[in-house]
Scaffold this active site. Structure first.
Site, PDB file in Angstrom:
ATOM      1  N   GLY A  57       0.806  -1.220   0.000  1.00 54.05           N
ATOM      2  CA  GLY A  57       0.000   0.000   0.000  1.00 54.05           C
ATOM      3  C   GLY A  57       0.838   1.268   0.000  1.00 54.05           C
ATOM      4  O   GLY A  57       2.063   1.231   0.200  1.00 54.05           O
ATOM      5  N   ASP A  58       0.187   2.403  -0.290  1.00 53.14           N
ATOM      6  CA  ASP A  58       0.823   3.729  -0.276  1.00 53.14           C
ATOM      7  C   ASP A  58       1.967   3.863  -1.278  1.00 53.14           C
ATOM      8  O   ASP A  58       2.930   4.601  -1.040  1.00 53.14           O
ATOM      9  CB  ASP A  58       1.336   4.073   1.136  1.00 53.14           C
ATOM     10  N   GLU A  59       1.846   3.185  -2.395  1.00 53.32           N
ATOM     11  CA  GLU A  59       2.930   3.203  -3.384  1.00 53.32           C
ATOM     12  C   GLU A  59       2.882   4.447  -4.259  1.00 53.32           C
ATOM     13  O   GLU A  59       3.861   4.764  -4.958  1.00 53.32           O
ATOM     14  CB  GLU A  59       2.839   1.966  -4.290  1.00 53.32           C
ATOM     15  N   GLY A  60       1.730   5.131  -4.275  1.00 51.50           N
ATOM     16  CA  GLY A  60       1.570   6.287  -5.161  1.00 51.50           C
ATOM     17  C   GLY A  60       0.528   6.016  -6.236  1.00 51.50           C
ATOM     18  O   GLY A  60       0.613   6.551  -7.353  1.00 51.50           O
ATOM     19  N   LYS A  61      -0.485   5.230  -5.891  1.00 56.27           N
ATOM     20  CA  LYS A  61      -1.540   4.893  -6.860  1.00 56.27           C
ATOM     21  C   LYS A  61      -2.334   6.132  -7.260  1.00 56.27           C
ATOM     22  O   LYS A  61      -2.701   6.303  -8.414  1.00 56.27           O
ATOM     23  CB  LYS A  61      -2.512   3.854  -6.253  1.00 56.27           C
TER      24      LYS A  61
ATOM     25  N   GLY B  83      -5.869   5.898   1.467  1.00 53.43           N
ATOM     26  CA  GLY B  83      -5.585   7.338   1.450  1.00 53.43           C
ATOM     27  C   GLY B  83      -4.737   7.578   0.222  1.00 53.43           C
ATOM     28  O   GLY B  83      -3.594   7.129   0.169  1.00 53.43           O
ATOM     29  N   HIS B  84      -5.302   8.212  -0.797  1.00 53.43           N
ATOM     30  CA  HIS B  84      -4.595   8.403  -2.066  1.00 53.43           C
ATOM     31  C   HIS B  84      -4.322   9.887  -2.254  1.00 53.43           C
ATOM     32  O   HIS B  84      -5.238  10.703  -2.216  1.00 53.43           O
ATOM     33  CB  HIS B  84      -5.435   7.846  -3.222  1.00 53.43           C
TER      34      HIS B  84
ATOM     35  N   GLN C  91      -5.027  -0.276  -1.298  1.00 49.10           N
ATOM     36  CA  GLN C  91      -4.096  -1.172  -0.598  1.00 49.10           C
ATOM     37  C   GLN C  91      -3.066  -1.725  -1.607  1.00 49.10           C
ATOM     38  O   GLN C  91      -2.730  -1.023  -2.543  1.00 49.10           O
ATOM     39  CB  GLN C  91      -4.824  -2.292   0.136  1.00 49.10           C
TER      40      GLN C  91
ATOM     41  N   ARG D   9      -0.071   7.343  11.064  1.00 43.95           N
ATOM     42  CA  ARG D   9       0.935   6.507  11.730  1.00 43.95           C
ATOM     43  C   ARG D   9       2.239   6.514  10.920  1.00 43.95           C
ATOM     44  O   ARG D   9       2.193   6.539   9.680  1.00 43.95           O
ATOM     45  CB  ARG D   9       0.440   5.049  11.809  1.00 43.95           C
TER      46      ARG D   9
ATOM     47  N   ARG E 213       5.123   5.149   8.788  1.00 47.67           N
ATOM     48  CA  ARG E 213       5.241   3.922   7.992  1.00 47.67           C
ATOM     49  C   ARG E 213       6.602   3.296   8.273  1.00 47.67           C
ATOM     50  O   ARG E 213       7.604   4.004   8.388  1.00 47.67           O
ATOM     51  CB  ARG E 213       5.148   4.236   6.503  1.00 47.67           C
TER      52      ARG E 213
ATOM     53  N   LEU F 186      11.667   7.588  -6.455  1.00 46.10           N
ATOM     54  CA  LEU F 186      13.098   7.401  -6.717  1.00 46.10           C
ATOM     55  C   LEU F 186      13.906   8.543  -6.094  1.00 46.10           C
ATOM     56  O   LEU F 186      14.988   8.345  -5.546  1.00 46.10           O
ATOM     57  CB  LEU F 186      13.341   7.358  -8.232  1.00 46.10           C
TER      58      LEU F 186
HETATM   59  P1  GDP Z   1      -1.408   5.616  -2.525  1.00 49.74           P
HETATM   60  O1  GDP Z   1      -2.194   5.193  -1.329  1.00 49.74           O
HETATM   61  O2  GDP Z   1      -0.807   4.471  -3.259  1.00 49.74           O
HETATM   62  O3  GDP Z   1      -2.153   6.538  -3.443  1.00 49.74           O
HETATM   63  O4  GDP Z   1      -0.179   6.448  -1.932  1.00 49.74           O
HETATM   64  P2  GDP Z   1      -0.237   7.562  -0.770  1.00 49.74           P
HETATM   65  O5  GDP Z   1      -0.817   8.804  -1.323  1.00 49.74           O
HETATM   66  O6  GDP Z   1      -0.819   7.012   0.467  1.00 49.74           O
HETATM   67  O7  GDP Z   1       1.299   7.714  -0.434  1.00 49.74           O
HETATM   68  C1  GDP Z   1       2.231   8.083  -1.396  1.00 49.74           C
HETATM   69  C2  GDP Z   1       2.920   9.378  -0.921  1.00 49.74           C
HETATM   70  O8  GDP Z   1       4.057   9.601  -1.716  1.00 49.74           O
HETATM   71  C3  GDP Z   1       2.052  10.607  -1.086  1.00 49.74           C
HETATM   72  O9  GDP Z   1       2.368  11.528  -0.098  1.00 49.74           O
HETATM   73  C4  GDP Z   1       2.469  11.125  -2.465  1.00 49.74           C
HETATM   74  O10 GDP Z   1       2.275  12.530  -2.609  1.00 49.74           O
HETATM   75  C5  GDP Z   1       3.927  10.807  -2.451  1.00 49.74           C
HETATM   76  N1  GDP Z   1       4.524  10.506  -3.767  1.00 49.74           N
HETATM   77  C6  GDP Z   1       3.984   9.848  -4.828  1.00 49.74           C
HETATM   78  N2  GDP Z   1       4.912   9.688  -5.800  1.00 49.74           N
HETATM   79  C7  GDP Z   1       6.053  10.272  -5.352  1.00 49.74           C
HETATM   80  C8  GDP Z   1       7.363  10.412  -5.876  1.00 49.74           C
HETATM   81  O11 GDP Z   1       7.684   9.958  -6.978  1.00 49.74           O
HETATM   82  N3  GDP Z   1       8.279  11.059  -5.086  1.00 49.74           N
HETATM   83  C9  GDP Z   1       7.970  11.558  -3.859  1.00 49.74           C
HETATM   84  N4  GDP Z   1       8.921  12.168  -3.171  1.00 49.74           N
HETATM   85  N5  GDP Z   1       6.741  11.447  -3.336  1.00 49.74           N
HETATM   86  C10 GDP Z   1       5.805  10.793  -4.065  1.00 49.74           C
HETATM   87  P1  IMO Z   2      -3.831   2.687   0.309  1.00 49.70           P
HETATM   88  O1  IMO Z   2      -4.964   2.448  -0.656  1.00 49.70           O
HETATM   89  C1  IMO Z   2      -1.333   1.038   3.506  1.00 49.70           C
HETATM   90  C2  IMO Z   2      -3.237  -1.836   6.213  1.00 49.70           C
HETATM   91  C3  IMO Z   2      -3.451  -1.422   7.658  1.00 49.70           C
HETATM   92  C4  IMO Z   2      -3.359  -2.786   8.336  1.00 49.70           C
HETATM   93  C5  IMO Z   2      -4.037  -3.709   7.324  1.00 49.70           C
HETATM   94  C6  IMO Z   2      -5.510  -4.005   7.640  1.00 49.70           C
HETATM   95  O2  IMO Z   2      -3.706   4.085   0.747  1.00 49.70           O
HETATM   96  O3  IMO Z   2      -2.569   2.093  -0.214  1.00 49.70           O
HETATM   97  P2  IMO Z   2      -7.719  -2.539   7.400  1.00 49.70           P
HETATM   98  O4  IMO Z   2      -8.101  -1.241   8.027  1.00 49.70           O
HETATM   99  O5  IMO Z   2      -7.704  -2.504   5.898  1.00 49.70           O
HETATM  100  O6  IMO Z   2      -8.503  -3.707   7.910  1.00 49.70           O
HETATM  101  O7  IMO Z   2      -6.204  -2.784   7.900  1.00 49.70           O
HETATM  102  O8  IMO Z   2      -3.932  -3.061   6.071  1.00 49.70           O
HETATM  103  N1  IMO Z   2      -3.800  -0.892   5.209  1.00 49.70           N
HETATM  104  C7  IMO Z   2      -3.071  -0.088   4.435  1.00 49.70           C
HETATM  105  N2  IMO Z   2      -1.741   0.154   4.425  1.00 49.70           N
HETATM  106  N3  IMO Z   2      -2.127   1.649   2.601  1.00 49.70           N
HETATM  107  C8  IMO Z   2      -3.452   1.395   2.581  1.00 49.70           C
HETATM  108  O9  IMO Z   2      -4.277   1.881   1.630  1.00 49.70           O
HETATM  109  C9  IMO Z   2      -3.988   0.526   3.565  1.00 49.70           C
HETATM  110  N4  IMO Z   2      -5.230   0.086   3.843  1.00 49.70           N
HETATM  111  C10 IMO Z   2      -5.105  -0.799   4.844  1.00 49.70           C
HETATM  112  O10 IMO Z   2      -2.441  -0.545   8.097  1.00 49.70           O
HETATM  113  O11 IMO Z   2      -2.019  -3.189   8.426  1.00 49.70           O
HETATM  114 MG    MG Z   3      -2.269   5.513   0.753  1.00 46.62          MG
END
Ligand code: GDP
Ligand code: IMO
Ligand code: MG
Length: 448
Positions: free
Chosen positions: A12-16, A40-41, A220, A301, A303, A330
C-alpha cells in the site's frame, strides 16, 4: 476502448493516486472496486494537495466520471466530509452528476467502526473495513440498494441493532447500538445520496461499449490481499487484477493494461512481517522515512521502511500480471551512499526465491541483498525540471544519469516487467515516462 487497472504492488501507499491522476486526463471514468476509507490516495497539484479516501483519484479532471464500485465498503459520513472539502475547494458538487455510488456497495456503520476499534492484532486502520466485509460475507450487511426497503422496516432494524450490540459485547465494547439511531442513520444516508446511488456496473459497461477508456483504481496493495498477501496481516478484500473488473461490475476481458505501482524502496503500515525492514531511527531507514515523509495518509501513523523487496514484487506480478511497472519515490533515495535490493530470503539456512505462505515463516526470513551505487540528492525543482525536459525533448529514461538507469534496468530484469514511469517527486509533473510508453502522455493542467 478498454480498461486499465492501477494496483499497489507492495503493502500500500505506493503512489496509486498520483498514477491514476496522470492517466485520468485521457480517461472518462475512474472506478474504485474494493476497500473503503482505509485507503488514502494523495494527489499533488502545485500548491494543492488532495488526500482522497473514497472519492476516486480522477476527480481533478472535470470530464472524468467517478464510481464507488460494487466491491467497495463505504463510510457515508466520511464521504460527506470528502465531498464537502471538494466543494469548498472547487465549488463543485459531483454527487449524482459525475460521481456515482454502486447500489451493490456495502455501508460502513458506527457498529463496524466500534468493532474494528477492538482489533489489537492486525493494526487495522480502525475504519470498520473488516467488520463490514464480514457482515457482507455472512449475508447480513446493508448495501445502498437495501436502504429504500429498509428505512421503514422497524422490525428489521431492531433485529440488526440487537445483533450489532451482541457482537460488540463479545469484544468487550460496552456501547450498544440503538435501533432508533440506526433507523435515523439509514434515513439520512438514503436522503443524502439518493441522487448518486446507481447500478454502476451497467453504466461502466455501457461506457466501454461506447469506446470510452475506463480506469480501475486499486486500493491497498498485493501483499495486503486477503488471499495472496501476508495473512493475517492483510486487509479484508481482494486487491488484485482479478477482482478489478469483478468489483466494478464488468468482465475481465475489458482489461488491456495493468500497472503495478511500487516504490523504489518498501514501506508498510500496521503489523506483520517485513523481511527487508530497516530501523526507523538511524541510517537508510530513517532517511527514507524523513525524506519520503512516510506517515500514513489515513491514520498519520509512521510507515515502516526498508529496501525494495523483489521477492514480494515477483509474487505480486505472479498474481497480477503487470503490463508495466511504475516506480515511485526514486528521488527519496538521492543522497544515500549505496542502494540495496532484496533478491531472496534466507530461512533456516536455506535460500528462498518465493515467499513462504505463513507470516510466522516470513518473520523468520532474513533478506539477501545485492548492492548498487547511490546517487546524489537533488532539490525538487531540479527533479521536476528533469522530468519536464524529458517530456519536451522526448528522451524518456535517457534523462537519468547512468547510475539511475542501471538501477532501473536491474529492477526490470529481476521483476520481468518493463518500467513505464518513474516518480521523482509528489507533484503530478514529477514523473519521467518511458519513451512512447503508456504514461508518455501530454500532461495538461487539471481542470480545477
Ligand atoms: P497511494 O495510497 O498508493 O495513493 O499512496 P499515498 O498517497 O498514500 O502515499 C504516497 C505518498 O508519496 C504521497 O504523499 C504522495 O504525494 C507521495 N509521492 C507519490 N509519488 C512520489 C514520488 O515519486 N516522489 C515523492 N517524493 N513522493 C511521491
Ligand atoms: P492505500 O490504498 C497502507 C493496512 C493497515 C493494516 C491492514 C488491515 O492508501 O494504499 P484494514 O483497516 O484494511 O482492515 O487494515 O492493512 N492498510 C493499508 N496500508 N495503505 C493502505 O491503503 C492501507 N489500507 C489498509 O495498516 O495493516
Ligand atoms: Mg495511501
Amino acid at each position: 476502448m478498454p480498461a486499465s487497472v492501477v494496483l499497489g504492488a507492495q503493502w500500500g501507499d505506493e503512489g496509486k493516486g498520483k498514477a491514476i491522476d496522470q492517466l485520468a486526463n485521457h480517461s472518462t471514468w475512474t472506478v474504485r472496486f474494493q476497500g473503503g476509507n482505509n485507503a488514502g490516495h494523495t494527489i499533488v497539484l502545485g500548491d494543492t494537495t488532495l488526500k482522497l479516501h473514497q472519492i476516486p483519484s480522477g476527480v481533478s479532471h472535470e470530464h472524468c466520471n467517478l464510481v464507488l464500485g460494487d466491491g467497495m465498503v463505504i463510510d457515508p459520513w466520511v464521504l460527506e466530509e470528502e465531498l464537502d472539502k471538494w466543494h469548498a475547494l472547487t465549488g463543485e458538487r459531483p454527487e449524482g452528476k459525475r460521481l456515482f455510488i454502486s447500489e451493490r456497495a456495502s455501508i460502513i456503520l458506527p457498529f463496524h467502526k466500534l468493532y474494528d476499534g477492538a482489533d489489537r492484532v492486525v493494526g487495522t486502520t480502525g475504519r470498520g473495513i473488516g467488520p463490514t466485509y464480514r457482515d457482507r460475507t455472512e449475508r447480513v450487511g446493508i448495501r445502498f440498494a437495501d436502504l429504500r426497503g429498509m428505512v421503514d422496516d422497524t422490525e428489521a432494524i431492531r433485529s440488526q441493532a440487537e445483533r450489532m450490540s451482541k457482537q460488540l459485547s463479545t469484544v468487550g465494547v460496552s456501547e450498544g447500538i440503538e435501533a432508533s439511531e440506526l433507523q435515523s442513520d439509514l434515513r439520512w444516508i438514503l436522503e443524502r445520496y439518493s441522487d448518486a446511488i446507481r447500478p454502476t456496473g451497467l453504466m461502466v459497461d455501457l461506457a466501454l461499449r461506447n469506446g470510452e477508456r475506463v480506469l480501475l483504481e486499486g486500493a491497498q496493495g498485493a501483499m495486503l490481499d486477503i488471499d495472496q498477501g501476508t495473512y493475517p496481516f492483510v486487509t479484508s478484500s481482494v486487491t488484485s487484477r482479478a477482482n478489478a473488473t469483478h468489483g466494478a461490475g464488468i468482465h475481465p476481458g475489458h482489461v488491456d493494461q495493468c500497472f503495478g505501482i511500487t516504490k523504489a524502496y518498501t514501506t508498510r503500515v500496521g503489523n506483520g512481517p517485513f523481511p527487508s525492514e530497516l530501523p526507523l531511527d538511524e541510517g537508510s531507514g530513517m532517511h527514507m522515512a524523513q525524506v519520503g515523509n512516510e506517515y500514513g495518509t489515513t491514520t498519520g501513523r509512521p510507515r515502516r521502511t526498508g529496501w525494495l523487496d523483489m521477492v514480494a514484487l515477483r509474487e505480486s506480478n505472479r498474481i497480477n500480471g503487470y503490463t508495466g511497472l511504475v516506480v515511485t519515490k526514486l528521488d527519496v533515495l538521492g543522497g544515500l551512499d549505496e542502494l540495496r535490493i532484496c533478491i531472496g530470503y534466507e530461512m533456516d539456512g536455506r535460500t528462498l526465491h518465493v515467499m513462504p505462505t505463513t507470516s510466522e515463516d516470513l518473520a523468520r526470513c532474513s533478506p539477501i541483498y545485492e548492492t548498487h551505487p547511490g546517487f546524489p540528492a537533488m532539490p525538487q525543482e531540479d527533479w521536476i525540471a528533469m522530468a519536464e525536459d524529458s517530456r519536451s525533448e522526448g528522451t524518456g529514461f535517457d534523462a537519468f544519469p547512468k547510475v539511475i538507469r542501471d538501477y532501473l534496468v536491474r529492477i526490470e530484469q529481476l521483476a520481468g516487467v518493463s518500467i513505464v514511469s518513474v516518480g521523482v517527486g509528489p507533484d503530478r509533473r514529477a514523473s519521467v515516462a518511458s519513451k512512447g510508453g503508456p504514461f508518455d502522455l501530454p500532461a495538461d493542467e487539471a481542470t480545477f
